[in-house]
Design a protein around this motif. Structure first.
Motif, PDB file in Angstrom:
ATOM      1  N   ASP A  51       0.863  -1.179   0.000  1.00 36.50           N
ATOM      2  CA  ASP A  51       0.000   0.000   0.000  1.00 36.50           C
ATOM      3  C   ASP A  51       0.900   1.230   0.000  1.00 36.50           C
ATOM      4  OD1 ASP A  51      -1.968   1.894   0.275  1.00 36.50           O
ATOM      5  OD2 ASP A  51      -2.365   1.460   2.384  1.00 36.50           O
ATOM      6  N   PHE A  52       0.898   1.963  -1.102  1.00 33.74           N
ATOM      7  CA  PHE A  52       1.792   3.112  -1.228  1.00 33.74           C
ATOM      8  C   PHE A  52       1.532   4.181  -0.178  1.00 33.74           C
ATOM      9  CE2 PHE A  52       1.695   1.707  -5.778  1.00 33.74           C
ATOM     10  CZ  PHE A  52       3.005   1.280  -5.825  1.00 33.74           C
ATOM     11  N   SER A  53       0.275   4.367   0.203  1.00 34.26           N
ATOM     12  CA  SER A  53      -0.045   5.463   1.117  1.00 34.26           C
ATOM     13  C   SER A  53       0.601   5.287   2.490  1.00 34.26           C
ATOM     14  CB  SER A  53      -1.560   5.618   1.262  1.00 34.26           C
ATOM     15  OG  SER A  53      -2.123   4.452   1.830  1.00 34.26           O
ATOM     16  N   GLY A  54       1.014   4.095   2.826  1.00 35.97           N
ATOM     17  CA  GLY A  54       1.663   3.862   4.113  1.00 35.97           C
ATOM     18  C   GLY A  54       3.176   4.005   4.075  1.00 35.97           C
ATOM     19  N   TRP A  55       3.726   4.306   2.923  1.00 33.74           N
ATOM     20  CA  TRP A  55       5.177   4.441   2.807  1.00 33.74           C
ATOM     21  C   TRP A  55       5.604   5.813   3.311  1.00 33.74           C
ATOM     22  CZ3 TRP A  55       6.800   2.289  -2.642  1.00 33.74           C
ATOM     23  CH2 TRP A  55       6.483   0.931  -2.705  1.00 33.74           C
ATOM     24  N   PHE A  56       6.549   5.831   4.232  1.00 37.83           N
ATOM     25  CA  PHE A  56       7.047   7.100   4.762  1.00 37.83           C
ATOM     26  C   PHE A  56       8.424   6.886   5.368  1.00 37.83           C
ATOM     27  CE2 PHE A  56       5.357   5.001   8.434  1.00 37.83           C
ATOM     28  CZ  PHE A  56       6.113   5.441   9.513  1.00 37.83           C
ATOM     29  N   TYR A  57       9.082   7.995   5.624  1.00 31.96           N
ATOM     30  CA  TYR A  57      10.362   7.968   6.317  1.00 31.96           C
ATOM     31  C   TYR A  57      10.312   9.045   7.390  1.00 31.96           C
ATOM     32  CZ  TYR A  57      15.310   8.384   7.326  1.00 31.96           C
ATOM     33  OH  TYR A  57      16.514   8.430   7.976  1.00 31.96           O
ATOM     34  N   ALA A  58      10.527   8.651   8.625  1.00 32.11           N
ATOM     35  CA  ALA A  58      10.532   9.611   9.734  1.00 32.11           C
ATOM     36  C   ALA A  58      11.879  10.324   9.748  1.00 32.11           C
ATOM     37  CB  ALA A  58      10.279   8.901  11.052  1.00 32.11           C
ATOM     38  N   LEU A  59      11.836  11.630   9.641  1.00 35.54           N
ATOM     39  CA  LEU A  59      13.066  12.416   9.558  1.00 35.54           C
ATOM     40  C   LEU A  59      13.764  12.588  10.903  1.00 35.54           C
ATOM     41  CD1 LEU A  59      11.829  15.131   7.042  1.00 35.54           C
ATOM     42  CD2 LEU A  59      13.237  13.129   6.571  1.00 35.54           C
ATOM     43  N   ASP A  60      13.098  12.208  11.989  1.00 36.81           N
ATOM     44  CA  ASP A  60      13.741  12.325  13.302  1.00 36.81           C
ATOM     45  C   ASP A  60      14.572  11.088  13.650  1.00 36.81           C
ATOM     46  OD1 ASP A  60      11.787  10.458  13.839  1.00 36.81           O
ATOM     47  OD2 ASP A  60      10.826  11.598  15.451  1.00 36.81           O
ATOM     48  N   GLY A  61      14.601  10.107  12.751  1.00 32.57           N
ATOM     49  CA  GLY A  61      15.416   8.917  12.961  1.00 32.57           C
ATOM     50  C   GLY A  61      14.738   7.828  13.774  1.00 32.57           C
ATOM     51  N   GLU A  62      13.581   8.097  14.324  1.00 35.42           N
ATOM     52  CA  GLU A  62      12.850   7.097  15.107  1.00 35.42           C
ATOM     53  C   GLU A  62      12.096   6.157  14.174  1.00 35.42           C
ATOM     54  OE1 GLU A  62      12.919   6.817  18.491  1.00 35.42           O
ATOM     55  OE2 GLU A  62      14.373   8.457  18.510  1.00 35.42           O
ATOM     56  N   THR A  63      11.660   5.034  14.731  1.00 35.33           N
ATOM     57  CA  THR A  63      10.866   4.068  13.977  1.00 35.33           C
ATOM     58  C   THR A  63       9.435   4.106  14.498  1.00 35.33           C
ATOM     59  OG1 THR A  63      12.801   2.652  13.716  1.00 35.33           O
ATOM     60  CG2 THR A  63      10.661   1.649  13.325  1.00 35.33           C
ATOM     61  N   TYR A  64       8.494   4.202  13.590  1.00 33.05           N
ATOM     62  CA  TYR A  64       7.077   4.265  13.946  1.00 33.05           C
ATOM     63  C   TYR A  64       6.340   3.153  13.208  1.00 33.05           C
ATOM     64  CZ  TYR A  64       8.333   8.868  15.696  1.00 33.05           C
ATOM     65  OH  TYR A  64       8.925   9.895  16.377  1.00 33.05           O
ATOM     66  N   ALA A  65       5.279   2.679  13.820  1.00 33.70           N
ATOM     67  CA  ALA A  65       4.516   1.570  13.243  1.00 33.70           C
ATOM     68  C   ALA A  65       3.759   1.987  11.985  1.00 33.70           C
ATOM     69  CB  ALA A  65       3.537   1.015  14.275  1.00 33.70           C
ATOM     70  N   SER A  66       3.353   3.241  11.931  1.00 33.15           N
ATOM     71  CA  SER A  66       2.587   3.703  10.772  1.00 33.15           C
ATOM     72  C   SER A  66       2.804   5.196  10.582  1.00 33.15           C
ATOM     73  CB  SER A  66       1.094   3.421  10.968  1.00 33.15           C
ATOM     74  OG  SER A  66       0.588   4.211  12.029  1.00 33.15           O
ATOM     75  N   LEU A  67       2.362   5.680   9.461  1.00 32.01           N
ATOM     76  CA  LEU A  67       2.432   7.109   9.173  1.00 32.01           C
ATOM     77  C   LEU A  67       1.585   7.883  10.175  1.00 32.01           C
ATOM     78  CD1 LEU A  67       3.275   9.499   7.379  1.00 32.01           C
ATOM     79  CD2 LEU A  67       1.359   8.926   5.871  1.00 32.01           C
ATOM     80  N   ALA A  68       0.424   7.344  10.506  1.00 33.66           N
ATOM     81  CA  ALA A  68      -0.449   8.005  11.477  1.00 33.66           C
ATOM     82  C   ALA A  68       0.231   8.105  12.843  1.00 33.66           C
ATOM     83  CB  ALA A  68      -1.771   7.260  11.594  1.00 33.66           C
TER      84      ALA A  68
END
Length: 142
Positions: A51-68
Motif C-alpha cells: 500500500d503506497f499510502s503507508g510508505w514514509f520515512y521519519a526524519l527524526d530517525g525514530e521508527t514508527y509503526a505507521s504514518l499516522a
C-alpha cells in the motif's frame, strides 16, 4: 493515442487546463474512490499487498509503526507514499480529461465537416449562371 496523451498533458493551453481543473474538482470523490477502491487493490495484487499510502520515512530517525503514529507523535515525516498516490490520482484525472477533450474535439470536427459538406453542395444555378443563360439565349435570337 499515447503520443496524443503526452502532447495533451505537456501542452500549456489555458483552455485545456481550465477543463482539467473543472473536471478534476467535480470528480475528486469519484477519482479518489477509483484509486482507493479499484487501482490500489489491483496494484497491491501484483506487488504482494503493498500500500503506497503507508510508505514514509521519519526524519527524526525514530521508527514508527505507521504514518499516522509518526504524525501523531509530531515527528517530521517524508510521506513519499502519499506523493505516489497523488501522482496516480493526477494521471487518472489527466487521462479522463484527455479523453473528454478528445471526444469533444471529434464531435466538433464532425460538425464542422458537415457544415463544409453542406456549404459545398450547389444549391442550384447562381445569379451569374442565369444571366449567362439569358445572354446566350439573346445571342441565339439576334
Amino acid at each position: 493515442m499515447l503520443n496524443e496523451f503526452k502532447t495533451f498533458i505537456s501542452k500549456g493551453n489555458v483552455m485545456d487546463m481550465a477543463v482539467g481543473i473543472i473536471i478534476g474538482a467535480a470528480f475528486t470523490a469519484i477519482v479518489s474512490s477509483l484509486v482507493a477502491d479499484l487501482v490500489n487493490p489491483f496494484i497491491a495484487l501484483f506487488t504482494g499487498g503493498i500500500d503506497f499510502s503507508g510508505w514514509f520515512y521519519a526524519l527524526d530517525g525514530e521508527t514508527y509503526a505507521s504514518l499516522a503514529a509518526a504524525t501523531d507523535a509530531g515527528a517530521p515525516v517524508f510521506a513519499f507514499g502519499n506523493f505516489i498516490m497523488a501522482v496516480i490520482n493526477f494521471l487518472i484525472i489527466a487521462f479522463v480529461v484527455f479523453m473528454l477533450v478528445k471526444t469533444v474535439n471529434r464531435i466538433k470536427d464532425a460538425a464542422e465537416g458537415e457544415k463544409e459538406a453542406v456549404a459545398e453542395e450547389p444549391a442550384g444555378p447562381t445569379e451569374l449562371d442565369i444571366l449567362k443563360e439569358i445572354r446566350d439565349a439573346l445571342a441565339k435570337q439576334g
